[in-house]
Write a protein that holds these residues in place. Structure first.
Motif, PDB file in Angstrom:
ATOM      1  N   GLY A  32      30.221  39.934  21.979  1.00  0.00           N
ATOM      2  CA  GLY A  32      31.335  41.164  22.432  1.00  0.00           C
ATOM      3  C   GLY A  32      30.328  40.886  24.118  1.00  0.00           C
ATOM      4  N   PHE A  33      30.498  40.343  24.284  1.00  0.00           N
ATOM      5  CA  PHE A  33      29.808  39.441  26.259  1.00  0.00           C
ATOM      6  C   PHE A  33      31.506  39.225  26.881  1.00  0.00           C
ATOM      7  N   TRP A  34      32.250  38.952  26.208  1.00  0.00           N
ATOM      8  CA  TRP A  34      33.433  38.448  27.438  1.00  0.00           C
ATOM      9  C   TRP A  34      33.855  39.302  28.077  1.00  0.00           C
ATOM     10  N   PRO A  35      33.586  40.881  27.806  1.00  0.00           N
ATOM     11  CA  PRO A  35      34.585  41.860  28.538  1.00  0.00           C
ATOM     12  C   PRO A  35      33.195  42.405  29.736  1.00  0.00           C
ATOM     13  N   LEU A  36      32.006  42.007  29.307  1.00  0.00           N
ATOM     14  CA  LEU A  36      31.480  42.310  30.472  1.00  0.00           C
ATOM     15  C   LEU A  36      31.200  41.387  31.629  1.00  0.00           C
ATOM     16  N   TRP A  37      31.435  40.431  31.704  1.00  0.00           N
ATOM     17  CA  TRP A  37      31.874  39.158  32.589  1.00  0.00           C
ATOM     18  C   TRP A  37      33.595  39.045  33.122  1.00  0.00           C
ATOM     19  N   GLN A  38      34.180  39.420  32.029  1.00  0.00           N
ATOM     20  CA  GLN A  38      35.551  39.897  33.057  1.00  0.00           C
ATOM     21  C   GLN A  38      35.646  40.834  33.404  1.00  0.00           C
ATOM     22  N   SER A  39      35.161  42.218  33.279  1.00  0.00           N
ATOM     23  CA  SER A  39      34.878  42.709  33.931  1.00  0.00           C
ATOM     24  C   SER A  39      34.576  42.888  35.422  1.00  0.00           C
ATOM     25  N   GLY A  40      33.667  42.333  35.551  1.00  0.00           N
ATOM     26  CA  GLY A  40      32.244  41.905  36.367  1.00  0.00           C
ATOM     27  C   GLY A  40      33.284  40.468  37.440  1.00  0.00           C
ATOM     28  N   GLY A  42      36.048  39.790  37.066  1.00  0.00           N
ATOM     29  CA  GLY A  42      37.465  40.375  38.309  1.00  0.00           C
ATOM     30  C   GLY A  42      37.136  42.103  39.314  1.00  0.00           C
ATOM     31  N   GLU A  43      36.138  43.065  38.744  1.00  0.00           N
ATOM     32  CA  GLU A  43      36.571  43.334  39.481  1.00  0.00           C
ATOM     33  C   GLU A  43      35.876  42.772  41.452  1.00  0.00           C
ATOM     34  N   THR A  44      35.273  42.486  41.129  1.00  0.00           N
ATOM     35  CA  THR A  44      34.244  41.290  42.525  1.00  0.00           C
ATOM     36  C   THR A  44      35.655  40.610  43.402  1.00  0.00           C
ATOM     37  N   LEU A  48      36.116  41.490  46.734  1.00  0.00           N
ATOM     38  CA  LEU A  48      36.664  40.075  47.710  1.00  0.00           C
ATOM     39  C   LEU A  48      37.664  40.564  48.595  1.00  0.00           C
ATOM     40  N   GLU A  49      39.329  40.539  47.979  1.00  0.00           N
ATOM     41  CA  GLU A  49      39.935  40.575  48.370  1.00  0.00           C
ATOM     42  C   GLU A  49      40.746  41.784  49.312  1.00  0.00           C
ATOM     43  N   ALA A  50      39.598  42.709  49.162  1.00  0.00           N
ATOM     44  CA  ALA A  50      39.705  43.783  49.758  1.00  0.00           C
ATOM     45  C   ALA A  50      39.023  43.664  51.076  1.00  0.00           C
ATOM     46  N   GLY A  51      38.227  42.649  51.013  1.00  0.00           N
ATOM     47  CA  GLY A  51      37.265  42.944  52.696  1.00  0.00           C
ATOM     48  C   GLY A  51      35.953  43.249  52.214  1.00  0.00           C
ATOM     49  N   ASP A  52      35.632  43.592  51.499  1.00  0.00           N
ATOM     50  CA  ASP A  52      34.952  44.028  51.515  1.00  0.00           C
ATOM     51  C   ASP A  52      33.346  43.605  50.589  1.00  0.00           C
ATOM     52  N   ARG A  53      32.618  42.184  51.173  1.00  0.00           N
ATOM     53  CA  ARG A  53      31.783  41.155  51.077  1.00  0.00           C
ATOM     54  C   ARG A  53      30.367  41.769  50.859  1.00  0.00           C
ATOM     55  N   ALA A  54      30.350  42.994  51.213  1.00  0.00           N
ATOM     56  CA  ALA A  54      28.617  43.609  50.992  1.00  0.00           C
ATOM     57  C   ALA A  54      29.167  43.676  49.295  1.00  0.00           C
ATOM     58  N   ARG A  58      27.245  43.460  45.328  1.00  0.00           N
ATOM     59  CA  ARG A  58      26.613  44.258  44.620  1.00  0.00           C
ATOM     60  C   ARG A  58      26.660  44.168  43.238  1.00  0.00           C
ATOM     61  N   ARG A  59      28.756  44.019  43.003  1.00  0.00           N
ATOM     62  CA  ARG A  59      29.277  44.117  41.809  1.00  0.00           C
ATOM     63  C   ARG A  59      28.914  43.003  41.336  1.00  0.00           C
ATOM     64  N   PHE A  60      28.548  41.661  41.238  1.00  0.00           N
ATOM     65  CA  PHE A  60      28.583  40.268  41.333  1.00  0.00           C
ATOM     66  C   PHE A  60      27.170  40.674  40.485  1.00  0.00           C
ATOM     67  N   GLY A  61      26.161  41.042  41.428  1.00  0.00           N
ATOM     68  CA  GLY A  61      24.679  41.187  40.981  1.00  0.00           C
ATOM     69  C   GLY A  61      24.274  42.494  40.010  1.00  0.00           C
ATOM     70  N   GLN A  62      25.307  43.302  39.757  1.00  0.00           N
ATOM     71  CA  GLN A  62      25.196  44.227  38.785  1.00  0.00           C
ATOM     72  C   GLN A  62      25.457  43.425  37.231  1.00  0.00           C
ATOM     73  N   ILE A  63      26.773  42.529  37.279  1.00  0.00           N
ATOM     74  CA  ILE A  63      26.774  42.193  35.736  1.00  0.00           C
ATOM     75  C   ILE A  63      25.606  41.286  35.447  1.00  0.00           C
ATOM     76  N   PHE A  64      24.685  40.828  36.161  1.00  0.00           N
ATOM     77  CA  PHE A  64      23.883  40.102  35.549  1.00  0.00           C
ATOM     78  C   PHE A  64      22.826  41.233  35.051  1.00  0.00           C
ATOM     79  N   VAL A  65      22.371  42.339  35.950  1.00  0.00           N
ATOM     80  CA  VAL A  65      22.198  43.701  35.208  1.00  0.00           C
ATOM     81  C   VAL A  65      22.483  43.859  34.005  1.00  0.00           C
ATOM     82  N   THR A  66      23.185  44.500  34.123  1.00  0.00           N
ATOM     83  CA  THR A  66      24.299  44.592  32.551  1.00  0.00           C
ATOM     84  C   THR A  66      23.728  43.365  31.393  1.00  0.00           C
ATOM     85  N   VAL A  67      24.175  42.252  31.460  1.00  0.00           N
ATOM     86  CA  VAL A  67      24.043  41.536  30.305  1.00  0.00           C
ATOM     87  C   VAL A  67      22.330  41.563  30.334  1.00  0.00           C
ATOM     88  N   LYS A  68      21.789  41.477  31.232  1.00  0.00           N
ATOM     89  CA  LYS A  68      20.460  41.299  30.953  1.00  0.00           C
ATOM     90  C   LYS A  68      20.228  42.782  29.847  1.00  0.00           C
TER      91      LYS A  68
END
Length: 91
Positions: A32-40, A42-44, A48-54, A58-68
């Protein structure tokens, strides 16, 4: 992303991190972890494509918080992790 950057040393380290994460989180085809990683990720990438590095960072870090959080609860996206309660292996 790491591979595309051409940093072999970082890629080797990343591969070790992913291997450990797969083992620790029981990341299998039925997990059941795949959707957590995939959405995280994908959103990251979208940020990045929109140029929003910050925002991407933040979204990349949130993946690990959510999984934890899901690991602590013994669930992954609403799926109970089989064998989670019985496991006594710390790694």
């Amino acid at each position: 992303m790491v591979h595309a950057a051409g940093n072999g040393e970082l890629e080797a380290l990343w591969n070790l991190v992913i291997a450990r994460a797969q083992r620790l989180m029981m990341l299998t085809a039925a997990s059941g972890f795949w959707p957590l990683w995939q959405s995280g990720y994908g959103e990251t990438l979208t940020l990045l494509e929109a140029g929003d590095r910050a925002g991407a960072l933040r979204r990349f870090g949130q993946i690990f918080v959510t999984v934890k959080e899901h690991l602590a609860e013994g669930t992954a996206g609403g799926v109970i992790l089989v064998g989670q309660a019985e496991s006594t292996n710390p790694a």
